[in-house]
Enzyme design. Structure first.
Site, mmCIF file in Angstrom:
data_model
loop_
_atom_site.group_PDB
_atom_site.id
_atom_site.type_symbol
_atom_site.label_atom_id
_atom_site.label_comp_id
_atom_site.label_asym_id
_atom_site.label_seq_id
_atom_site.Cartn_x
_atom_site.Cartn_y
_atom_site.Cartn_z
ATOM 1 N N GLU A 163 0.792 -1.232 0.000
ATOM 2 C CA GLU A 163 0.000 0.000 0.000
ATOM 3 C C GLU A 163 0.825 1.284 0.000
ATOM 4 O O GLU A 163 0.666 2.134 0.885
ATOM 5 C CB GLU A 163 -0.981 0.001 1.171
ATOM 6 C CG GLU A 163 -2.083 -1.035 1.039
ATOM 7 C CD GLU A 163 -3.178 -0.879 2.077
ATOM 8 O OE1 GLU A 163 -3.036 -0.051 3.009
ATOM 9 O OE2 GLU A 163 -4.195 -1.592 1.967
ATOM 10 N N GLU A 356 -5.554 -8.098 0.209
ATOM 11 C CA GLU A 356 -6.302 -7.759 1.427
ATOM 12 C C GLU A 356 -7.748 -7.470 1.059
ATOM 13 O O GLU A 356 -8.022 -6.814 0.056
ATOM 14 C CB GLU A 356 -5.739 -6.514 2.136
ATOM 15 C CG GLU A 356 -4.441 -6.700 2.869
ATOM 16 C CD GLU A 356 -4.032 -5.432 3.617
ATOM 17 O OE1 GLU A 356 -4.922 -4.611 3.959
ATOM 18 O OE2 GLU A 356 -2.829 -5.253 3.856
#
Length: 453
Positions: A163, A356
């Site tokens: 991320e 995720e």
């Protein structure tokens, strides 16, 4: 039809969120140690000093993974646990922990997927400029080489950064995450550029040092623009919103962090909108950043609806009053796990993992000791049903990692938000598999057939 027979079902965690043991066995400080200890930065002043104590309880945790039926476990390595100063001397005790964890996973037939950076940047290197220092790319590559040298005789699957849109924007633009900076636009983009340069050099280091044939990927995140209708106009409006930079505030778009990595250049809209704020770079930077990848991972939680607006700009469609939300205040938008992966596969032409996906909730053990988190089951079923829809259309989907394996330290939210398939009592460290964990076991056993129903 449904998911391919080789589809991988797993769950994920991050080192700082679960390991604890922050002050033992020679681990160095990370920016999150400092940020969490700063008054007012994290809810209730919570820190990751203890977290879930996965560092000491990993054997039991792997046993619970086996009980749930996980085929894979995605976890991150703590950079300052391996290199307390960020560079230089290796902390053998820290590296030994990951040796033991990998062996335990393999003993139980669970495939390790290692993420090399999940936000715990070494504090000693932050003091030297962190991601703003161009040397950070080499620091990260050197650290990656140390870990790969030790573990790649058993670990085949590697992810460089987790991320980057989050750790750059929340850590360096808004200051809501460590290291808590509020930098001007040019410096935000410069830090992002150096992180991607580090990704490219880490890929080179992984391939150069790997002892087995490895699969190497990258795990950005995105909020997904969902077409308001199935009309071609709305679909293209959503696609435009997902990838095209329209204002100087658009520093978290996936294209800004993935186009250089996969396509070899920033999107043209970045040059047009950011102008002189674009990062300084050397002539071969983009070539270094754009290393061949075996897969791309994306973390996807939610989205928002868009339709064709007046003129060229997509128009956001407001949520209805009382729309479904998780306890984080994130909207429940299952279609995000159809349209997001669809747009990503169309643009980047790489095999895709959902690295995720999950939901935060507020739950506690019932009087009978069980955790009946039916909302999470419903959430996951809705989202996986949309991912299955895309799989049935033939998209190259390789796996799904539920976030997260267990309740943990949720960054600036402290311990208030629970994402886990496993409930953690933070006082006693006792673990209890939630009903969602038992349901996920059936998902795995049926290769996702029960999802969406």
């Amino acid at each position: 039809m449904g998911f391919s027979k080789n589809f991988v079902w797993g769950a994920a965690t991050a080192a700082y969120q679960v390991e604890g043991a922050a002050s033992i066995d020679g681990r160095g400080l990370s920016v999150w140690d400092i940020y969490g200890a700063t008054p007012g930065k994290v809810l209730h002043g919570h820190t990751g000093q203890r977290a879930c104590n996965h560092y000491e309880r990993y054997k039991g945790d792997v046993g619970l993974m086996k009980e749930i039926g996980l085929q894979a476990y995605r976890f991150s390595v703590s950079w300052p646990r391996v290199l307390p100063e960020g560079v230089g001397s290796v902390n053998d005790k820290g590296l030994d922990f990951y040796d033991r964890l990998v062996d335990e996973l393999l003993h139980h037939g669970i495939e390790p997927y290692i993420t090399l950076f999940h936000w715990d940047f070494p504090y000693e290197l932050y003091k030297k400029g962190g991601w703003l220092n161009r040397d950070s790319a080499n620091w990260f590559a050197d650290y990656s080489a140390v870990v790969v040298n030790r573990l790649s005789d058993r670990v085949k699957n590697w992810i460089t950064l987790n991320e980057p849109p989050v750790f750059i924007n929340l850590g360096h633009k808004t200051g809501k995450h460590a290291p808590g900076l509020q930098l001007p636009l040019q410096e935000v983009l410069q830090a992002a550029h150096h992180a991607m340069l580090g990704h490219g050099k880490a890929v080179q280091a992984i391939r150069h040092n790997a002892k087995l044939q490895v699969q190497v990927g990258y795990a950005p995140n995105t909020q997904v623009p969902i077409p308001n209708t199935d009309s071609l106009e709305d679909i293209e409006a959503a696609r435009f919103k997902m990838f095209e930079i329209q204002t100087k505030q658009d520093t978290n778009l996936a294209s800004l962090f993935v186009d250089p990595v996969v396509l070899g250049d920033y999107p043209q809209s970045a040059y047009e909108v950011f102008g002189s704020d674009m990062p300084a770079m050397l002539s071969d930077d983009l070539k270094t950043i754009c290393q061949p990848l075996d897969f791309i991972g994306f973390n996807i939680y939610h989205g928002a609806r868009y339709k064709k607006g007046d003129g060229a700009k997509p128009e956001r469609v407001a949520f209805k009053e009382g729309h479904m939300e998780t306890s984080m205040g994130w909207p429940v938008t299952p279609e995000a796990l159809y349209w997001g992966p669809k747009f990503i596969v169309d643009r980047y032409k790489l095999p895709l993992y959902i690295t995720e996906n999950g939901m935060a909730n507020t739950e506690w053990p019932n009087l009978d000791g069980q955790i009946y988190d039916h909302q999470r089951i419903d959430f996951l079923s809705r989202y996986l049903g949309q991912l299955k829809r895309l799989a049935e259309e033939g998209a190259d989907l390789r796996g799904y990692f539920c976030w997260s394996l267990m309740d943990n330290y949720e960054w600036s939210h402290g311990y208030a938000e629970r994402f886990g398939l496993i409930y953690v009592d933070y006082e006693t460290e006792e673990r209890t598999v939630k009903q969602s964990g038992l349901w996920y076991k059936r998902v795995i056993e049926t290769n996702g057939e029960i999802a969406g129903s």
